[in-house]
Design a protein around this motif. Structure first.
Motif, PDB file in Angstrom:
ATOM      1  N   ARG A 249       0.752  -1.265   0.015  1.00  0.00           N
ATOM      2  CA  ARG A 249       0.034  -0.060   0.083  1.00  0.00           C
ATOM      3  C   ARG A 249       0.965   1.111   0.116  1.00  0.00           C
ATOM      4  O   ARG A 249       0.300   2.629  -0.537  1.00  0.00           O
ATOM      5  N   ASP A 250       2.227   1.269   0.215  1.00  0.00           N
ATOM      6  CA  ASP A 250       3.072   2.298   0.439  1.00  0.00           C
ATOM      7  C   ASP A 250       4.103   2.467  -0.806  1.00  0.00           C
ATOM      8  O   ASP A 250       4.542   3.133  -0.886  1.00  0.00           O
ATOM      9  N   VAL A 251       3.522   1.529  -1.768  1.00  0.00           N
ATOM     10  CA  VAL A 251       4.395   1.455  -2.979  1.00  0.00           C
ATOM     11  C   VAL A 251       3.982   2.893  -4.167  1.00  0.00           C
ATOM     12  O   VAL A 251       2.891   2.752  -4.280  1.00  0.00           O
ATOM     13  N   VAL A 252       4.819   3.216  -4.437  1.00  0.00           N
ATOM     14  CA  VAL A 252       4.635   4.259  -5.478  1.00  0.00           C
ATOM     15  C   VAL A 252       5.338   3.789  -6.648  1.00  0.00           C
ATOM     16  O   VAL A 252       6.736   4.046  -7.040  1.00  0.00           O
ATOM     17  N   PRO A 253       4.891   2.997  -7.536  1.00  0.00           N
ATOM     18  CA  PRO A 253       5.322   2.611  -8.939  1.00  0.00           C
ATOM     19  C   PRO A 253       5.735   3.371  -9.854  1.00  0.00           C
ATOM     20  O   PRO A 253       4.923   4.310 -10.292  1.00  0.00           O
ATOM     21  N   ASN A 254       6.648   3.403 -10.614  1.00  0.00           N
ATOM     22  CA  ASN A 254       7.010   4.361 -11.460  1.00  0.00           C
ATOM     23  C   ASN A 254       7.116   3.760 -12.866  1.00  0.00           C
ATOM     24  O   ASN A 254       7.583   2.398 -13.031  1.00  0.00           O
ATOM     25  N   VAL A 255       6.426   4.487 -13.716  1.00  0.00           N
ATOM     26  CA  VAL A 255       6.383   4.024 -15.253  1.00  0.00           C
ATOM     27  C   VAL A 255       6.664   4.923 -15.927  1.00  0.00           C
ATOM     28  O   VAL A 255       6.635   6.369 -15.743  1.00  0.00           O
ATOM     29  N   GLY A 256       8.030   4.724 -16.881  1.00  0.00           N
ATOM     30  CA  GLY A 256       8.555   5.726 -17.711  1.00  0.00           C
ATOM     31  C   GLY A 256       8.207   5.500 -19.220  1.00  0.00           C
ATOM     32  O   GLY A 256       6.926   5.980 -19.539  1.00  0.00           O
ATOM     33  N   ARG A 257       8.975   4.796 -19.789  1.00  0.00           N
ATOM     34  CA  ARG A 257       8.892   4.494 -21.307  1.00  0.00           C
ATOM     35  C   ARG A 257       7.304   3.986 -21.688  1.00  0.00           C
ATOM     36  O   ARG A 257       7.065   4.338 -22.913  1.00  0.00           O
TER      37      ARG A 257
END
Length: 280
Positions: free
Chosen positions: A242-250
């Motif tokens: 619940r504390d994860v901030v997934p990063n998506v780029g390309r």
């Protein structure tokens, strides 16, 4: 007046907009895919398009400082505008600069990115602790004073990181685990979320041997182009998901320059991530 802490602002943004961070990574090949020249004009067009498409709907935008710095002072000026416009539209900005030094030099980096009056003031900054966690103290103190946060490199997704981060200290604790323990101490007693997070790769597989419940956010690169999917998150992060901030780029940025396609892509990832977090 004491500013509201970054952790509280991030928790609210994640709850309202979904737990998604989109990178702003204008490297040369991506500019070319958008039909833009690899110059300052292309850089500004790219960055402004991403901000206009996404800053009013995603929780976090994460500009990679290096792709702006490579154009010198004009590129840094574009970065300043990108940060200001993204924050004005409601997104939190994590500056991905991975700064790490000692003493007055670390203090100067902190002032550049974490002082509320600085042109590049960001909601949070990525930092490297591998001159010793204590070397980050000027950045920790500056962040606290200005309602900002840090994301400390702990267990990164690049294969080379293991030779340092998985090394075992004389007391038997791994280096990456030590960084997580330091962050848990920084966040102790903070609610609803501490302001001092870790960078932990979503591609690393089962991390149940690590104490990921640090009381702060976990910035998770690796979703999309690096092979991890939203469905992988509960298996990697367990109770800390619940504390994860997934990063998506390309995976999102390649949908440009059409702003509608960028928005649709970010919305799709946000929904998939939210569903995975709920299921986890």
């Amino acid at each position: 007046m004491t500013p509201e802490p970054f952790g509280a602002r991030l928790r609210r943004a994640m709850d309202e907009r979904g737990p998604l961070c989109v990178g702003i990574d204008p490297h040369a090949s991506l500019l070319a895919e958008w039909g833009l020249n690899d110059d300052v004009a292309g850089l500004e067009r790219f960055s402004r398009t991403v901000v206009e498409a996404l800053a009013d709907r995603v929780a976090v935008l994460k500009p990679q400082s290096a792709f702006f710095e490579r154009f010198g002072s004009r590129g840094v000026a574009v970065l300043e505008r990108t940060v200001a416009e993204a924050r004005a539209a409601g997104a939190l900005v994590v500056m991905d600069a991975k700064r790490g030094d000692i003493g007055s030099t670390m203090a100067a980096y902190a002032e550049a990115f974490l002082h509320r009056d600085a042109p590049l003031f960001s909601d949070a900054l990525t930092v490297s602790p591998y001159l010793g966690y204590g070397s980050l103290r000027p950045a920790v103190d500056m962040a606290r004073e200005n309602g900002a946060g840090l994301f400390v490199l702990a267990l990164t997704s690049n294969p080379e990181g293991g030779e340092v981060q998985h090394a075992v200290r004389a007391d038997g604790r791994g280096v990456g685990a030590t960084m997580l323990a330091h962050l848990a101490e920084e966040n102790a007693g903070e609610a609803p979320m501490g302001s001092f997070g870790a960078v932990v790769g979503a591609t690393l597989g089962d991390l149940s041997s690590y104490e990921l419940g640090i009381g702060g956010p976990l910035l998770a690169p690796g979703i999309g182009a690096q092979g991890a999917t939203p469905a992988d998150l509960p298996g990697v992060f367990g109770a800390a998901v619940r504390d994860v901030v997934p990063n998506v780029g390309r995976a999102v940025l390649r949908l440009g320059p059409d702003p509608v396609a960028l928005r649709d892509g970010a919305t799709r990832y946000a929904q998939e991530i939210a569903a995975a977090v709920t299921a986890g």
